[in-house]
Design a protein around this motif. Structure first.
Motif, PDB file in Angstrom:
ATOM      1  N   VAL A  92       0.878  -1.163   0.000  1.00  0.00           N
ATOM      2  CA  VAL A  92       0.000   0.000   0.000  1.00  0.00           C
ATOM      3  C   VAL A  92       0.913   1.211   0.000  1.00  0.00           C
ATOM      4  O   VAL A  92       1.830   1.312   0.818  1.00  0.00           O
ATOM      5  CB  VAL A  92      -0.939   0.036   1.222  1.00  0.00           C
ATOM      6  N   GLU A  93       0.665   2.098  -0.934  1.00  0.00           N
ATOM      7  CA  GLU A  93       1.545   3.245  -1.138  1.00  0.00           C
ATOM      8  C   GLU A  93       0.723   4.525  -1.151  1.00  0.00           C
ATOM      9  O   GLU A  93      -0.281   4.598  -1.854  1.00  0.00           O
ATOM     10  CB  GLU A  93       2.204   3.048  -2.506  1.00  0.00           C
ATOM     11  N   TRP A  94       1.118   5.511  -0.355  1.00  0.00           N
ATOM     12  CA  TRP A  94       0.515   6.841  -0.404  1.00  0.00           C
ATOM     13  C   TRP A  94       1.562   7.761  -1.025  1.00  0.00           C
ATOM     14  O   TRP A  94       2.696   7.799  -0.560  1.00  0.00           O
ATOM     15  CB  TRP A  94       0.206   7.357   0.990  1.00  0.00           C
ATOM     16  N   VAL A  95       1.180   8.509  -2.058  1.00  0.00           N
ATOM     17  CA  VAL A  95       2.119   9.385  -2.757  1.00  0.00           C
ATOM     18  C   VAL A  95       1.527  10.784  -2.878  1.00  0.00           C
ATOM     19  O   VAL A  95       0.356  10.938  -3.222  1.00  0.00           O
ATOM     20  CB  VAL A  95       2.444   8.849  -4.172  1.00  0.00           C
ATOM     21  N   ALA A  96       2.362  11.784  -2.605  1.00  0.00           N
ATOM     22  CA  ALA A  96       1.967  13.181  -2.793  1.00  0.00           C
ATOM     23  C   ALA A  96       3.013  13.855  -3.669  1.00  0.00           C
ATOM     24  O   ALA A  96       4.207  13.790  -3.381  1.00  0.00           O
ATOM     25  CB  ALA A  96       1.872  13.904  -1.457  1.00  0.00           C
ATOM     26  N   ALA A  97       2.561  14.482  -4.748  1.00  0.00           N
ATOM     27  CA  ALA A  97       3.458  15.303  -5.572  1.00  0.00           C
ATOM     28  C   ALA A  97       3.705  16.599  -4.806  1.00  0.00           C
ATOM     29  O   ALA A  97       2.768  17.222  -4.319  1.00  0.00           O
ATOM     30  CB  ALA A  97       2.818  15.577  -6.925  1.00  0.00           C
ATOM     31  N   THR A  98       4.972  16.985  -4.669  1.00  0.00           N
ATOM     32  CA  THR A  98       5.294  18.149  -3.842  1.00  0.00           C
ATOM     33  C   THR A  98       6.058  19.232  -4.600  1.00  0.00           C
ATOM     34  O   THR A  98       6.617  20.132  -3.980  1.00  0.00           O
ATOM     35  CB  THR A  98       6.103  17.710  -2.604  1.00  0.00           C
TER      36      THR A  98
END
Length: 171
Positions: A92-98
């Motif tokens: 399970v992966e949570w990704v945020a473009a920053t």
């Protein structure tokens, strides 16, 4: 000691403890979700989960086949993606473009690392030019946070994945 506090102060203290408990679990797996479950079990636990039209493929046959609604975490919007292999949830992966964040996600990464320390203990960390990571082992699960600071591809990622142990003969 609490009997000396006024009702409004006790109520505020209770809300603060509840908020802290919720914030502490904000980066955990969603309720009802566990590594090793099937896609049908994931859908039952997260009725709003959607199939990904073009799944991201990773080594070991992993395919990011499902996603859920973005989650606010450490001040950023993270999209959760659920990776399956062999019919089981393995990552399970949570990704945020920053890239548009003034600090390219540095504060969010620091908050996630602090959360990891509180929850799992000291991390195994790495700081290289352009990236940083922190990793923990929790039973049969690896948890890690990663920050890419390249302005064009800046992101922060939090990953839970099934632990895969190999003996030396497999290397």
């Amino acid at each position: 000691m609490h009997r000396f506090l006024s009702k409004p102060v006790r109520a505020l203290a209770g809300l603060a403890l509840l908020s802290a408990a919720q914030a502490g679990s904000a980066q955990g797996l969603p309720p009802g979700v566990r590594l090793g479950m099937s896609a049908d079990e994931l859908q039952a636990a997260l009725p709003g989960a959607e199939r990904v039209p073009r799944p991201q493929r990773l080594a070991g046959g992993l395919a990011g086949a499902w996603r859920a609604a973005p989650t606010q975490l450490a001040g950023l919007s993270f999209e959760p993606v659920f990776f399956f292999a062999g019919g089981q949830l393995r990552r399970v992966e949570w990704v945020a473009a920053t890239a548009s964040a003034p600090d390219l996600g540095a504060a969010a990464f620091a908050e996630i690392v602090a959360w990891g320390r509180d929850r799992f203990g000291p991390e195994l960390g790495s700081n290289d030019p352009g990236s940083a990571s922190a990793a923990w082992v929790q039973g049969d699960c690896d948890v890690y946070a990663q920050r890419i600071s390249d302005p064009r591809h800046a992101s922060v990622r939090l990953v839970y994945k099934a632990r895969q142990l190999k003996d030396a003969s497999e290397l």
